[in-house]
Design an enzyme around this catalytic site. Structure first.
Site, PDB file in Angstrom:
ATOM      1  CG  ASN A  91      53.270  35.685  37.493  1.00 26.09           C
ATOM      2  OD1 ASN A  91      52.631  35.486  38.446  1.00 26.09           O
ATOM      3  ND2 ASN A  91      53.811  37.154  37.319  1.00 26.09           N
ATOM      4  CD1 TRP A  92      48.560  31.074  36.191  1.00 25.66           C
ATOM      5  CD2 TRP A  92      47.197  29.933  37.883  1.00 25.66           C
ATOM      6  NE1 TRP A  92      48.211  29.738  35.943  1.00 25.66           N
ATOM      7  CE2 TRP A  92      47.479  29.157  36.899  1.00 25.66           C
ATOM      8  CE3 TRP A  92      46.523  29.664  39.022  1.00 25.66           C
ATOM      9  CZ2 TRP A  92      46.708  27.957  36.947  1.00 25.66           C
ATOM     10  CZ3 TRP A  92      45.944  28.400  39.067  1.00 25.66           C
ATOM     11  CH2 TRP A  92      46.206  27.538  38.093  1.00 25.66           C
ATOM     12  CE  LYS A  93      51.197  39.501  35.847  1.00 23.29           C
ATOM     13  NZ  LYS A  93      51.246  40.535  35.183  1.00 23.29           N
ATOM     14  CG  HIS A 129      56.552  40.571  38.278  1.00 27.56           C
ATOM     15  ND1 HIS A 129      55.675  41.690  38.032  1.00 27.56           N
ATOM     16  CD2 HIS A 129      56.199  39.757  37.064  1.00 27.56           C
ATOM     17  CE1 HIS A 129      54.987  41.279  36.870  1.00 27.56           C
ATOM     18  NE2 HIS A 129      55.366  40.565  36.400  1.00 27.56           N
ATOM     19  CD  GLU A 132      52.002  42.938  37.818  1.00 30.61           C
ATOM     20  OE1 GLU A 132      51.727  41.585  38.493  1.00 30.61           O
ATOM     21  OE2 GLU A 132      51.940  42.929  36.526  1.00 30.61           O
ATOM     22  CD  GLU A 164      57.442  39.758  33.007  1.00 28.17           C
ATOM     23  OE1 GLU A 164      56.649  38.912  32.645  1.00 28.17           O
ATOM     24  OE2 GLU A 164      57.433  40.053  34.207  1.00 28.17           O
ATOM     25  N   GLY A 169      50.064  43.244  30.598  1.00 29.16           N
ATOM     26  CA  GLY A 169      48.781  43.399  30.713  1.00 29.16           C
ATOM     27  C   GLY A 169      48.151  44.571  29.780  1.00 29.16           C
ATOM     28  CB  SER A 188      50.826  41.844  26.030  1.00 28.85           C
ATOM     29  OG  SER A 188      50.327  42.740  26.749  1.00 28.85           O
TER      30      SER A 188
HETATM   31  P1  13P Z   1      50.638  39.532  30.775  1.00 35.00           P
HETATM   32  O1  13P Z   1      50.945  38.198  30.022  1.00 35.00           O
HETATM   33  O2  13P Z   1      49.226  39.680  31.485  1.00 35.00           O
HETATM   34  O3  13P Z   1      50.990  40.931  30.203  1.00 35.00           O
HETATM   35  O4  13P Z   1      51.607  39.675  32.345  1.00 35.00           O
HETATM   36  C1  13P Z   1      53.040  39.374  32.024  1.00 35.00           C
HETATM   37  C2  13P Z   1      53.645  39.198  33.162  1.00 35.00           C
HETATM   38  O5  13P Z   1      53.717  40.055  34.072  1.00 35.00           O
HETATM   39  C3  13P Z   1      54.089  37.947  33.664  1.00 35.00           C
HETATM   40  O6  13P Z   1      55.048  38.018  34.568  1.00 35.00           O
END
Ligand code: 13P
Length: 250
Positions: free
Chosen positions: A13-15, A98, A100, A167, A173, A208
């Site tokens: 997931n590149w966000k 997600h 976020e 998650e 993150g 992470s």
């Molecule tokens: P990180 O791997 O950067 O912690 O992010 C996880 C994530 O939100 C994947 O959707």
């Protein structure tokens, strides 16, 4: 398994990261490493990169996904993207719920449910994200939170393509991953809940994940893949995670 694919899935997931030049170099690097047989690989880049990445990724047997979408078919919804547009751009997956988006954009369970149905209408496979905040875990409420987030699946037929990603929000993150015990225990609960709902699908872990911890996480009971954020942004570290997953399942 309702997703149709029983392989373990490693998805990046590149966000909100990635420009065209970088994405093309990334794809070229991926093309140099054959994807292992028992691991399915997918990338969820930002919308602007879906079309250009589609052909080079599908040549490489890497699936494409989007990070979100709106539930309406089309019309006056400025700034939104429709499910069929994602299919048109070559997407197989769409990430829904997600943390976020739940936390920053205030997406509710009710909205996520509409999106789930919209994804199935056009043949996209949703990756439904669930996870608790640190205060919730510390208060012993993890299972209640997950149960509530999964409750939108009540009444969904078992043949729908679906992947769930656990998650923990405190692990996203932060460089802190859930301990092996927490992962095994929580995945067991998620699988139990899914079974109660008449569903049998893959449950990924996210938060992470990196090349150093991927093997142990992927080898944990009840973990059928990873949703990787930061460590998926470089082809090299992402491929190391794919490799670790392959070693864990072989
Ligand atoms: P990180 O791997 O950067 O912690 O992010 C996880 C994530 O939100 C994947 O959707």
């Amino acid at each position: 398994m309702s997703s149709g694919d029983t392989r373990c899935l490693v998805a990046g997931n590149w966000k909100m990261n990635g420009l065209l030049d970088e994405a093309m170099s990334y794809v070229n690097e991926l093309r140099e490493n054959p994807a292992p047989e028992y691991v399915e690989v997918a990338i969820m880049p930002p919308y602007t990169l879906l079309h250009p990445m589609n052909k080079p990724l599908s040549d490489k047997d890497v699936r494409l996904g989007a990070q979100s979408m709106y539930f309406e078919e089309k019309g006056a919804f400025t700034g939104s993207i429709a499910p069929m547009m994602l299919r048109d751009a070559g997407c197989h997956y769409v990430i829904l719920g997600h943390s976020e988006r739940r936390d920053i954009i205030h997406e509710s369970n009710a909205l996520i449910l509409k999106k789930l149905h919209a994804s199935w209408r056009v043949g996209l496979e949703p990756i439904l994200c669930i996870g608790e905040h640190l205060e919730e875990r510390e208060a012993g409420k993890t299972n209640d939170v997950l149960k509530d987030q999964l409750s939108i699946l009540e009444g969904i037929e078992g043949n729908k393509a679906l992947t769930v990603a656990y998650e923990p929000v405190w692990a996203i993150g932060t460089g802190v991953t859930a301990s092996p015990e927490q992962v095994v225990e929580t995945h067991a609960f998620v699988h139990e809940e899914l079974t109660r709902l008449g569903l049998d699908c893959r449950v990924l872990y996210g938060g992470s994940v990196n090349p150093g911890n991927a093997r142990a996480l992927m080898g944990s009971e009840g973990v059928e893949g990873a949703l990787v954020g930061g460590a998926s942004l470089k082809a090299d570290s992402f491929m190391q995670i794919v490799e670790a997953a392959a070693n864990a399942v072989s």
